[in-house]
Design an enzyme around this catalytic site. Sequence first.
Site, PDB file in Angstrom:
ATOM      1  N   CYS A  63       5.160   4.207  -0.540  1.00 60.50           N
ATOM      2  CA  CYS A  63       5.629   2.833  -0.699  1.00 60.50           C
ATOM      3  C   CYS A  63       6.326   2.328   0.561  1.00 60.50           C
ATOM      4  O   CYS A  63       7.278   2.960   1.029  1.00 60.50           O
ATOM      5  CB  CYS A  63       6.579   2.769  -1.892  1.00 60.50           C
ATOM      6  N   TYR A 194      -0.063  -7.757   0.489  1.00 57.79           N
ATOM      7  CA  TYR A 194      -0.262  -7.617  -0.956  1.00 57.79           C
ATOM      8  C   TYR A 194      -0.847  -8.907  -1.542  1.00 57.79           C
ATOM      9  O   TYR A 194      -1.694  -8.865  -2.443  1.00 57.79           O
ATOM     10  CB  TYR A 194       1.063  -7.289  -1.648  1.00 57.79           C
TER      11      TYR A 194
END
Length: 314
Positions: A63, A194
């Site tokens: 992440c 994203y």
Amino acid sequence: MGQLIDGTWQTDGLISKETDGRFKRAQSRFRSWITPDGAPGPSGEGGFPAEAGRYHLYVSLACPWAHRTLIMRRLKGLEGMIDLSVTHWLMGDEGWTFEPGPCVTGDPIHGASRLHQIYTAADPSYTGRVTVPVLWDKTRGTIVSNESAEIIRMFNSAFDGLGATEADFYPAPLRDEIDALNDRIYPTLNNGVYRAGFATTQDAYDEAVAGVFDTLLWLEDRLADRRWLTGPTLTEADIRLVTTLVRFDPVYHGHFKCNLHRLSDLPNLSRFLREFEALPGVAETINIDHIKRHYYQSQRQINPTGIVPAGPAR
């Protein structure tokens, strides 16, 4: 994938979109601050004083948001003060887990098998996404924060009186410039990749990918005559940028269709990334295997086969 609803894990869509196909990131819910004396910070409640050994950090090596906290923890020399748990790279129906795997640590605090159990240990009726990083207070038995931007600010200064390194990555004379950089880079690049990858309409994708490369090319130009984003001083803005750059060619270029350029085609940004990775301890925070396996195997709505590509070579 899933989320908690009233403290119960529900397996359903985790990716939030507007009706026009645009990806929408939910706000972090735990927003208290560690401060030197436990006084309240900018948000949340007080009562979280800086103490060595009191706090535990949960991360995924895949992440980028959690990666920020790992880098700041390393640069500030906090490894001996704040211990660490690492999740498995695969985020499936049960979300982040502690299933055995290379570099996965397990959870020494609760013996949890799923990260969502950490959230319900803090709030049995919690509703929302279960994300990393998570900063846990072992004394109060609760989550201090799950907002990476605020955790790195805490790490930067809260523990200075306890022997953290003296480096200041958010120095007062540069704060306006750092904040302006963050305000440009976060929506268009950090989160912009994203927004491109999870877009479900052409317009949403086109808008997002244009923002990604407008910002990358702006950064490429900015770095033509300076080592770091503000000049000779490494700051929080560099830490927030670099975790996206680490993942750009291995994941975002192909998996998220951010393919107008490779990062390796941009010499100033490539130099910036190489120099950052060469800082003491930073390379040890980067796990390309976790990164690639997480994105390509977890996000089956984008990559249905789960095949992890062999490249690019690093």
